[in-house]
Design an enzyme around this catalytic site. Sequence first.
Site: not given
Ligand code: NAI
Length: 462
Positions: A35, A177, A266-267, A309, A441
């Site tokens: 990058r 979600a 976001a799956t 990762d 407090h």
């Molecule tokens: P995620 O694995 O947290 O959630 C994906 C969701 O999509 C799940 O609830 C799943 O059941 C649903 N899903 C999968 N296929 C589907 C379908 N065909 N139809 C409907 N729903 C479906 O994945 P996410 O949110 O994309 O995050 C990816 C990674 O990035 C995770 O490992 C997360 O921990 C990391 N991350 C962490 C953050 C933080 O620590 N604040 C911020 C952003 C990402």
Amino acid sequence: MSSYDVIVIGSGPGGYVSAIRCAQLGLKTAIVEGRETLGGTCLNVGCIPSKALLHASHMLHEAEHNFGAMGLKGKSPSVDWKQMLQYKSDTIETNTKGVEFLMKKNKIDWLKGWGSIPATGQVKVGDEVHETKNIIIATGSDVATLPGVEIDEKVVVSSTGALELGKIPKRLAVIGAGVIGLELGSVYLRLGSEVTVIEYLDAITPGMDAEVQKTFQRTLKKQGFKFIMGAAVQSVSANKTKATVSYKLRKNDAEETLETDTVLVATGRKPYTDGLGLDALGVEMSERGQIKTNAHYATNVEGIYAIGDCIDGPMLAHKAEDEGMACAEGLAGQQPHVNYNVIPGVIYTHPEVSNVGATEQALKDQGVDYKVGKFSFMGNGRAKANFAGEGFVKILADKATDRILGAHIIGPMAGDLIHEICVAMEFGAAAEDLARTCHAHPTYSEAVREAALACGDGPIHS
Ligand code: NAI
């Protein structure tokens, strides 16, 4: 051709932290990054830019919803989307420049370009081959695509495209979600989009404490989120301005559709190891495409290590950082250790959500006899003053020994509050140890103490 003790491939939080630790421990180190800026997904298109947009949109929410009650009268601010994106870009720039400064300060060479490993002890960047005693692969992860869904980063976007939409969509459909869907969904909801989340499972944020999941979803619904639960997205069809999401309800197989302006996919994410040449080297991979490593982050090929990762475990920047440091320390002859039982997780919505250690479900599955200490932010003076009384702190402790086994927080500054519990767990503390620690407090952290008190003779303010 130059030669090094260590070449780290990838400059995300795992890679750059590892490189700094290697250099601090006296190893001649280089980092490879293709990058234009250092910092990887986290700094360029992940954690940092999303937090900028979450911060800005939260300020708008406060102005619209809470300023009046505090006696701050006047017109609510209007949104200058271009300027908000500029603020986000400026935030990225100061952070990525900061990493560049740290590389220089630690005398780490930045080998600019995409790296590959033609043979053990060699890293090729562009046309140049560099000799090195050790290689640390820290190439991270990439968006996992969904069959039947083509991401164009304009109408159908991943988290990357969602950080630079041409305009704020009237309607946003979020598939999944999980953490990304709810954080970025929150941004656009606050900016005025109608946000509908379509989730395969019956609960949001898979793997989290069930009570937190329920409170969290209820809170998000109150904010205006719409949820279609138990729905498997089958496909998305899109033209230049609109999209239709087709999904199947799991309970009755009914096929339904949702019309929208923008779709955020976001799956989940998948390990990224493309172009490294790992196949030819015979590096063992798991069925899920992760690089297999031992407790010292060594692959099966001598001199090649991997962290973050692209190996097993939660895809979290701070987990990658810890592994990066531990890997470096191991190469320098130390005996490092990462405690995977104490890796916090945070969702930066409002309220924030955080967790560490075991969930109740996990303890039940393991047959552990546990007790629950819970305290609502409604009983916390500071939270009430700041319109932040929603949520709770929940501490799980061993019933016999009182040792803290896990904690789950939904509420103000949950992402910061979790760390005193992390420290306590690292020291093998009992809930009583937290409960007997004086907390200033009025602070939100008093709610943590009260939850610890609730594991014993009871909290004071409930
Ligand atoms: P995620 O694995 O947290 O959630 C994906 C969701 O999509 C799940 O609830 C799943 O059941 C649903 N899903 C999968 N296929 C589907 C379908 N065909 N139809 C409907 N729903 C479906 O994945 P996410 O949110 O994309 O995050 C990816 C990674 O990035 C995770 O490992 C997360 O921990 C990391 N991350 C962490 C953050 C933080 O620590 N604040 C911020 C952003 C990402």
